[in-house]
Design an enzyme around this catalytic site. Sequence first.
Site, short mmCIF file in Angstrom:
data_model
loop_
_atom_site.label_atom_id
_atom_site.label_comp_id
_atom_site.label_asym_id
_atom_site.label_seq_id
_atom_site.Cartn_x
_atom_site.Cartn_y
_atom_site.Cartn_z
N TYR A 50 0.85 -1.19 0.00
CA TYR A 50 0.00 0.00 0.00
C TYR A 50 0.89 1.24 0.00
CZ TYR A 50 -3.88 -3.03 1.58
OH TYR A 50 -4.85 -4.00 1.68
N HIS A 95 -9.33 -9.40 -9.21
CA HIS A 95 -8.72 -8.77 -8.04
C HIS A 95 -9.81 -8.15 -7.15
CE1 HIS A 95 -6.13 -5.97 -5.77
NE2 HIS A 95 -5.14 -6.77 -6.12
#
Length: 227
Positions: free
Chosen positions: A70, A191
């Site tokens: 992230y 995803h």
Amino acid sequence: MTARPLSELVERGWAAALEPVADQVAHMGQFLRAEIAAGRRYLPAGSNVLRAFTFPFDNVRVLIVGQDPYPTPGHAVGLSFSVAPDVRPWPRSLANIFDEYTADLGYPLPSNGDLTPWAQRGVLLLNRVLTVRPSNPASHRGKGWEAVTECAIRALAARAAPLVAILWGRDASTLKPMLAAGNCVAIESPHPSPLSASRGFFGSRPFSRANELLVGMGAEPIDWRLP
């Protein structure tokens, strides 16, 4: 990431598995130190860059592949899709994973986004690229981490032990040929990102399907329950 031997940075089984790319790991450490020297930061914190490899190699029964950490400061913790317990709101991909978790397994939503319990129970939460510049997604792709993580995946696939690989998205699905060796099975779906979750991630039941496959191969299922 400090300049130390691989055996001091990762679990013993992983140190052996990653020995073919030990020089590359050292090179990546040099790259990160050069980034800092140039005034550029990276995520996650240096002590967490190789965190996925601090859990026992021999215990891995499920592989979940992410792309890179992230990029939001405070989010990346060295395990794909996981965040620190105090992070709220959750990244949207993680929120979608938890929605599927509750739908698939019938468990309540977890109290936080820390996936460490999965790692402790035999789930390798591995990003293909292990670092990123803050607020700059994919900024460290092509810098050399891919050789390290592909070595890790090939080492897992070469074992005799059962392995279920959960491959979310096109990027992860390109790893399927590496999993052809050994006792490996892949589960593929779109995803969990907001851009693709509604195209087949929701309803894909990856957690229960992984356990069904593990049991079918004579292995212990994963305890997916999170606090």
